[in-house]
Design a protein around this motif. Structure first.
Motif, PDB file in Angstrom:
ATOM      1  N   LEU A  58     -17.428  -7.750  -7.442  1.00 61.15           N
ATOM      2  CA  LEU A  58     -16.781  -6.439  -7.610  1.00 61.15           C
ATOM      3  C   LEU A  58     -15.290  -6.534  -7.916  1.00 61.15           C
ATOM      4  O   LEU A  58     -14.496  -5.741  -7.423  1.00 61.15           O
ATOM      5  CB  LEU A  58     -16.983  -5.559  -6.369  1.00 61.15           C
ATOM      6  N   ALA A  59     -14.929  -7.540  -8.731  1.00 69.21           N
ATOM      7  CA  ALA A  59     -13.534  -7.641  -9.140  1.00 69.21           C
ATOM      8  C   ALA A  59     -13.367  -7.197 -10.582  1.00 69.21           C
ATOM      9  O   ALA A  59     -12.284  -7.302 -11.149  1.00 69.21           O
ATOM     10  CB  ALA A  59     -13.040  -9.072  -8.978  1.00 69.21           C
ATOM     11  N   HIS A  61     -15.237  -4.374 -13.706  1.00 69.07           N
ATOM     12  CA  HIS A  61     -16.284  -3.443 -14.131  1.00 69.07           C
ATOM     13  C   HIS A  61     -16.893  -3.958 -15.430  1.00 69.07           C
ATOM     14  O   HIS A  61     -16.164  -4.446 -16.286  1.00 69.07           O
ATOM     15  CB  HIS A  61     -15.689  -2.059 -14.428  1.00 69.07           C
ATOM     16  N   ARG A  79     -14.211   3.866  -3.844  1.00 65.54           N
ATOM     17  CA  ARG A  79     -13.319   2.722  -3.606  1.00 65.54           C
ATOM     18  C   ARG A  79     -13.477   2.207  -2.193  1.00 65.54           C
ATOM     19  O   ARG A  79     -13.445   1.011  -1.935  1.00 65.54           O
ATOM     20  CB  ARG A  79     -11.868   3.129  -3.848  1.00 65.54           C
ATOM     21  N   ALA A  83     -14.774  -1.485  -0.967  1.00 65.21           N
ATOM     22  CA  ALA A  83     -14.030  -2.376  -0.073  1.00 65.21           C
ATOM     23  C   ALA A  83     -14.943  -2.845   1.065  1.00 65.21           C
ATOM     24  O   ALA A  83     -14.946  -4.033   1.423  1.00 65.21           O
ATOM     25  CB  ALA A  83     -12.799  -1.666   0.477  1.00 65.21           C
ATOM     26  N   ARG A  86     -17.249  -5.417  -0.220  1.00 67.76           N
ATOM     27  CA  ARG A  86     -16.578  -6.704  -0.426  1.00 67.76           C
ATOM     28  C   ARG A  86     -16.490  -7.506   0.870  1.00 67.76           C
ATOM     29  O   ARG A  86     -16.464  -8.724   0.856  1.00 67.76           O
ATOM     30  CB  ARG A  86     -15.162  -6.481  -0.962  1.00 67.76           C
ATOM     31  N   ARG A  87     -16.412  -6.797   1.996  1.00 64.74           N
ATOM     32  CA  ARG A  87     -16.308  -7.517   3.276  1.00 64.74           C
ATOM     33  C   ARG A  87     -17.578  -8.282   3.592  1.00 64.74           C
ATOM     34  O   ARG A  87     -17.573  -9.165   4.435  1.00 64.74           O
ATOM     35  CB  ARG A  87     -16.031  -6.524   4.411  1.00 64.74           C
ATOM     36  N   TYR A  93     -12.775 -18.752  -4.609  1.00 60.30           N
ATOM     37  CA  TYR A  93     -12.201 -18.633  -5.939  1.00 60.30           C
ATOM     38  C   TYR A  93     -11.934 -20.022  -6.513  1.00 60.30           C
ATOM     39  O   TYR A  93     -11.652 -20.973  -5.788  1.00 60.30           O
ATOM     40  CB  TYR A  93     -10.888 -17.854  -5.890  1.00 60.30           C
ATOM     41  N   LEU A  99      -3.140 -17.442   0.925  1.00 59.47           N
ATOM     42  CA  LEU A  99      -1.833 -16.800   1.035  1.00 59.47           C
ATOM     43  C   LEU A  99      -0.827 -17.840   1.509  1.00 59.47           C
ATOM     44  O   LEU A  99      -0.987 -18.421   2.584  1.00 59.47           O
ATOM     45  CB  LEU A  99      -1.883 -15.607   2.001  1.00 59.47           C
ATOM     46  N   LEU A 114      -9.011  -8.133   8.762  1.00 62.23           N
ATOM     47  CA  LEU A 114      -9.110  -6.932   7.912  1.00 62.23           C
ATOM     48  C   LEU A 114     -10.280  -6.072   8.367  1.00 62.23           C
ATOM     49  O   LEU A 114     -10.220  -4.844   8.303  1.00 62.23           O
ATOM     50  CB  LEU A 114      -9.299  -7.334   6.444  1.00 62.23           C
TER      51      LEU A 114
ATOM     52  N   THR B 198      -0.956 -11.710  -3.687  1.00 62.57           N
ATOM     53  CA  THR B 198      -1.371 -11.521  -2.295  1.00 62.57           C
ATOM     54  C   THR B 198      -2.193 -10.251  -2.147  1.00 62.57           C
ATOM     55  O   THR B 198      -3.258 -10.250  -1.510  1.00 62.57           O
ATOM     56  CB  THR B 198      -0.130 -11.435  -1.394  1.00 62.57           C
ATOM     57  N   THR B 201      -5.590 -10.547  -3.584  1.00 66.03           N
ATOM     58  CA  THR B 201      -6.459 -11.350  -2.722  1.00 66.03           C
ATOM     59  C   THR B 201      -6.954 -10.522  -1.534  1.00 66.03           C
ATOM     60  O   THR B 201      -8.149 -10.511  -1.222  1.00 66.03           O
ATOM     61  CB  THR B 201      -5.701 -12.590  -2.219  1.00 66.03           C
ATOM     62  N   ILE B 202      -6.023  -9.824  -0.897  1.00 68.16           N
ATOM     63  CA  ILE B 202      -6.405  -9.019   0.269  1.00 68.16           C
ATOM     64  C   ILE B 202      -7.379  -7.917  -0.127  1.00 68.16           C
ATOM     65  O   ILE B 202      -8.362  -7.647   0.558  1.00 68.16           O
ATOM     66  CB  ILE B 202      -5.142  -8.428   0.919  1.00 68.16           C
ATOM     67  N   HIS B 203      -7.103  -7.311  -1.285  1.00 68.25           N
ATOM     68  CA  HIS B 203      -8.005  -6.295  -1.827  1.00 68.25           C
ATOM     69  C   HIS B 203      -9.395  -6.910  -2.024  1.00 68.25           C
ATOM     70  O   HIS B 203     -10.406  -6.309  -1.659  1.00 68.25           O
ATOM     71  CB  HIS B 203      -7.425  -5.799  -3.150  1.00 68.25           C
ATOM     72  N   GLY B 204      -9.434  -8.127  -2.578  1.00 67.84           N
ATOM     73  CA  GLY B 204     -10.706  -8.806  -2.805  1.00 67.84           C
ATOM     74  C   GLY B 204     -11.428  -9.133  -1.510  1.00 67.84           C
ATOM     75  O   GLY B 204     -12.656  -9.229  -1.483  1.00 67.84           O
ATOM     76  N   LEU B 205     -10.665  -9.300  -0.441  1.00 69.90           N
ATOM     77  CA  LEU B 205     -11.285  -9.610   0.853  1.00 69.90           C
ATOM     78  C   LEU B 205     -11.758  -8.349   1.565  1.00 69.90           C
ATOM     79  O   LEU B 205     -12.262  -8.422   2.674  1.00 69.90           O
ATOM     80  CB  LEU B 205     -10.296 -10.361   1.746  1.00 69.90           C
ATOM     81  N   GLY B 206     -11.566  -7.200   0.942  1.00 71.66           N
ATOM     82  CA  GLY B 206     -12.112  -5.976   1.523  1.00 71.66           C
ATOM     83  C   GLY B 206     -11.112  -5.095   2.230  1.00 71.66           C
ATOM     84  O   GLY B 206     -11.500  -4.233   3.010  1.00 71.66           O
ATOM     85  N   ALA B 207      -9.811  -5.312   1.975  1.00 67.61           N
ATOM     86  CA  ALA B 207      -8.814  -4.409   2.568  1.00 67.61           C
ATOM     87  C   ALA B 207      -8.948  -3.031   1.921  1.00 67.61           C
ATOM     88  O   ALA B 207      -9.165  -2.930   0.715  1.00 67.61           O
ATOM     89  CB  ALA B 207      -7.413  -4.952   2.352  1.00 67.61           C
ATOM     90  N   LEU B 208      -8.853  -1.982   2.724  1.00 67.08           N
ATOM     91  CA  LEU B 208      -8.900  -0.625   2.187  1.00 67.08           C
ATOM     92  C   LEU B 208      -7.540  -0.288   1.581  1.00 67.08           C
ATOM     93  O   LEU B 208      -6.514  -0.791   2.035  1.00 67.08           O
ATOM     94  CB  LEU B 208      -9.211   0.377   3.295  1.00 67.08           C
ATOM     95  N   ASP B 209      -7.570   0.585   0.572  1.00 71.14           N
ATOM     96  CA  ASP B 209      -6.314   1.069  -0.017  1.00 71.14           C
ATOM     97  C   ASP B 209      -5.417   1.624   1.081  1.00 71.14           C
ATOM     98  O   ASP B 209      -4.208   1.403   1.094  1.00 71.14           O
ATOM     99  CB  ASP B 209      -6.589   2.168  -1.046  1.00 71.14           C
ATOM    100  N   ASP B 211      -5.237   0.759   4.188  1.00 69.02           N
ATOM    101  CA  ASP B 211      -4.613  -0.319   4.978  1.00 69.02           C
ATOM    102  C   ASP B 211      -3.346  -0.804   4.299  1.00 69.02           C
ATOM    103  O   ASP B 211      -2.281  -0.918   4.919  1.00 69.02           O
ATOM    104  CB  ASP B 211      -5.564  -1.521   5.088  1.00 69.02           C
ATOM    105  N   LEU B 304      -2.636   0.568  -6.678  1.00 76.41           N
ATOM    106  CA  LEU B 304      -3.903  -0.089  -6.343  1.00 76.41           C
ATOM    107  C   LEU B 304      -5.037   0.363  -7.262  1.00 76.41           C
ATOM    108  O   LEU B 304      -6.010  -0.354  -7.440  1.00 76.41           O
ATOM    109  CB  LEU B 304      -4.284   0.198  -4.888  1.00 76.41           C
ATOM    110  N   ARG B 305      -4.886   1.557  -7.856  1.00 76.58           N
ATOM    111  CA  ARG B 305      -5.953   2.061  -8.731  1.00 76.58           C
ATOM    112  C   ARG B 305      -6.115   1.161  -9.957  1.00 76.58           C
ATOM    113  O   ARG B 305      -7.145   1.215 -10.615  1.00 76.58           O
ATOM    114  CB  ARG B 305      -5.648   3.494  -9.198  1.00 76.58           C
ATOM    115  N   LEU B 307      -6.344  -1.952  -9.729  1.00 80.66           N
ATOM    116  CA  LEU B 307      -7.309  -2.968  -9.325  1.00 80.66           C
ATOM    117  C   LEU B 307      -8.692  -2.325  -9.279  1.00 80.66           C
ATOM    118  O   LEU B 307      -8.824  -1.169  -8.917  1.00 80.66           O
ATOM    119  CB  LEU B 307      -6.963  -3.529  -7.937  1.00 80.66           C
ATOM    120  N   VAL B 308      -9.703  -3.115  -9.632  1.00 80.43           N
ATOM    121  CA  VAL B 308     -11.066  -2.582  -9.648  1.00 80.43           C
ATOM    122  C   VAL B 308     -11.477  -2.201  -8.234  1.00 80.43           C
ATOM    123  O   VAL B 308     -11.222  -2.936  -7.291  1.00 80.43           O
ATOM    124  CB  VAL B 308     -12.029  -3.641 -10.201  1.00 80.43           C
TER     125      VAL B 308
END
Ligand SMILES: Nc1ncnc2c1ncn2[C@@H]1O[C@H](COP(=O)(O)OP(=O)(O)O)[C@@H](O)[C@H]1O
Ligand SMILES: [Mg+2]
Lengths: 227, 308
Positions: A58-59, A61, A79, A83, A86-87, A93, A99, A114, B198, B201-209, B211, B304-305, B307-308
């Protein structure tokens, strides 16, 4: 279950200068992977493996076509739900994406934090998984202080620490020696046996032969073999 | 275990420049001046308006001539009428000395010696409605040519001036708020650009907008509040100084006993600062907090929008 149905992908920002025609990076991809399945994703460099994995985690579309991830129509979710989905997906990668200002421990702890897991749970799981990948004595090290192979193992630990339902790994053995690669495959197959769906992109033929499993084979954006 | 910091966005140092708080402090300083200006003009105008609107001046030409009814002198008739006229209080006939004194700058020391026909002048306090035209009309029947003037026209001009000053102050406040919001947005954008990888990456790990946005927003809020509080504090001495200058105009009755001594002067100017100012000043950091938080939230969520 993962399902691709006639999926096409064209990057909007092709780094080729103005006027260059956007090329189809993925062309009419269709396949299904059942829950708990394991697939190798193979093909030469530039075939579109990373692009296909991005769609799975999901990175990205798709330009066209339908994708279902864990039974969810990817184009239809909010959205927030994306998210949350994704968790449940662990991603290794190709370029690790650790980080730089966080220690190995905190990098691995990140997805759990998170997801607002209790700190004692975070501590137990993170130390255990870092011991598993052989980094028990490097918990406090920053990524810069680790070798390429060690960084890759941190990235793997971060992907699996949350016991994901789906694990996606992009060339995860690229910086590992044979013994480390073997340990990694032991970890991944263990997760797979516990029910995690796994997709691993690689061009390491020896590895594919050592761990026989169905293959998605790609060339020039098309799926040339499936199963 | 050597645990370094755990903040994934490294925001303890985010928007690290001193630029944002300093610029917000400047905005807050300007806002404080604008508010003080608006309040001070209101106070002064209220004072002046009362004084000028209430002043009634009546001129009776040929005061010694008989009045219309031929009962008394014109002056006496006017004075008698004024006693009972509604809205008019405390009529006082200016003595010849006082009149001379008033006219001296124009006519020399002794106007009477010039043999000019001087009108009698009566001052009074006017509390009735309107510009006092009714008085002139009534008095003219007794003594033709009598003029009656109130300060109403001047008071109206003061009102218009105050209104314009307040509009300007409001405009300044709106502009300051917009610029402040833009500054926060710019600083947030810079912070986002710096941490692009960063955040991805955090977005990819499932952080909410939410957050990610709330982390930036809290940081922006702290910096904006700090800046605004500093700006308001810096404005305080300037406001005190202005209040000191304005004090003589603001207090209708000068108190000579109190004007001596710096402490007394300070105390007096503190006292003469409009009370609303003491409410308005703490509102500056509060407003900065709201503006900073909203601006950062909107900026981050918009960013953030992409980002997918
Ligand atoms: N972000 C991107 N923007 C534009 N083109 C891209 C991007 N990522 C990959 N490509 C192009 O897409 C094609 C497939 O790349 P990729 O999916 O990385 O293949 P692989 O992982 O199999 O090497 C390549 O030609 C590459 O240049
Ligand atoms: Mg690749």
């Amino acid at each position: 279950m993962i399902r691709f149905d006639d999926v096409w992908l064209k990057y909007h920002h092709q780094e080729r200068g103005p006027g260059a025609l956007a090329r189809d990076v993925l062309r009419g991809i269709s396949f299904k992977i059942p829950d708990g399945g394991f697939r190798w994703l193979t093909g030469p460099s530039g075939a579109g493996k990373t692009s296909l994995l991005k769609l799975i985690y999901l990175a990205q579309h798709p330009t066209q076509g339908r994708i279902d991830i864990m039974g969810t129509h990817a184009a239809k979710i909010s959205r927030r739900d994306a998210a949350l989905l994704r968790r449940r997906i662990g991603v290794v990668y190709q370029d690790f994406r650790l980080l730089a200002h966080l220690s190995a421990y905190d990098n691995v702890a990140l997805p759990m934090r998170l997801a607002r897991r209790a700190e004692h749970q975070v501590h137990a799981d993170v130390t255990e998984i870092l011991r598993w990948v052989g980094l028990a004595n490097r918990l406090g090290a920053l990524p810069d202080e680790l070798s390429g192979g060690e960084q890759q193992r941190v990235a793997i630990a971060r992907a699996v620490v949350g016991r994901p339902k789906l694990l996606v790994a992009d060339e995860p053995t690229g910086n590992l020696d044979d013994e480390q690669a073997g340990r990694l495959m032991t970890l991944i197959t263990a997760l797979n046996r516990l029910g995690t769906t796994v997709v691993v992109a690689t061009h390491n033929h020896a590895l594919v032969e050592a761990y026989p499993a169905p293959r998605l084979e790609m060339a020039e954006g098309r799926l040339t073999a499936h199963g | 275990m050597a645990k370094r910091h755990t903040d994934p966005l490294g925001l303890h140092s985010a928007l690290e420049d001193w630029m944002l708080p300093v610029l917000v402090a400047a905005m807050s300083f300007l806002a404080a001046l604008a508010i003080a200006g608006a309040l001070a003009s209101t106070t002064l105008a209220a004072q002046w308006q009362n004084d000028t609107a209430a002043a009634l001046t009546i001129q009776v030409p040929q005061p010694g001539a008989p009045d219309a009814a031929n009962n008394a002198t014109r002056l006496a008739a006017v004075q008698t009428a004024l006693q009972t006229m509604p809205g008019v209080t405390n009529p006082q006939l200016l003595s010849a000395d006082a009149l001379n004194h008033l006219l001296a700058p124009w006519l020399g020391t002794d106007a009477a010696s010039l043999g000019l026909p001087l009108p009698a002048v009566i001052t009074a306090t006017w509390s009735g409605p309107g510009a006092g035209d009714s008085i002139a009309a009534a008095l003219n029947k007794l003594a033709p040519g009598t003029l009656a003037q109130t300060g109403t026209q001047w008071a109206a001009r003061v009102t218009a001036l105050t209104g314009s000053l307040q509009t300007c102050a409001a405009a300044v406040l709106v502009i300051v708020a917009l610029v402040g919001g833009a500054l926060v947005a710019l600083a947030t954008r810079a912070g986002l650009a710096q941490r692009r990888d960063t955040i991805e990456t955090i977005h990819g790990l499932g952080a909410l907008d939410a957050d990610i946005a709330s982390r930036f927003a809290s940081r922006a809020t702290i910096l904006a509040v700090t800046g605004a509080a500093a700006g308001a504090l810096l404005a305080l001495p300037v406001l005190l100084w202005l209040a000191m200058l304005a004090a003589p105009f603001a207090s209708p009755i000068p108190q000579p006993g109190l004007t001596s001594g710096l402490t007394n002067g300070l105390a007096r100017s503190l006292a003469s600062m409009p009370p609303a100012l003491w409410t308005a000043m703490p509102c500056l950091p509060l407003a900065a907090a709201v503006i900073g938080w909203c601006s950062a939230q909107l900026t981050v969520r918009g960013w953030l929008r992409k980002l997918v």
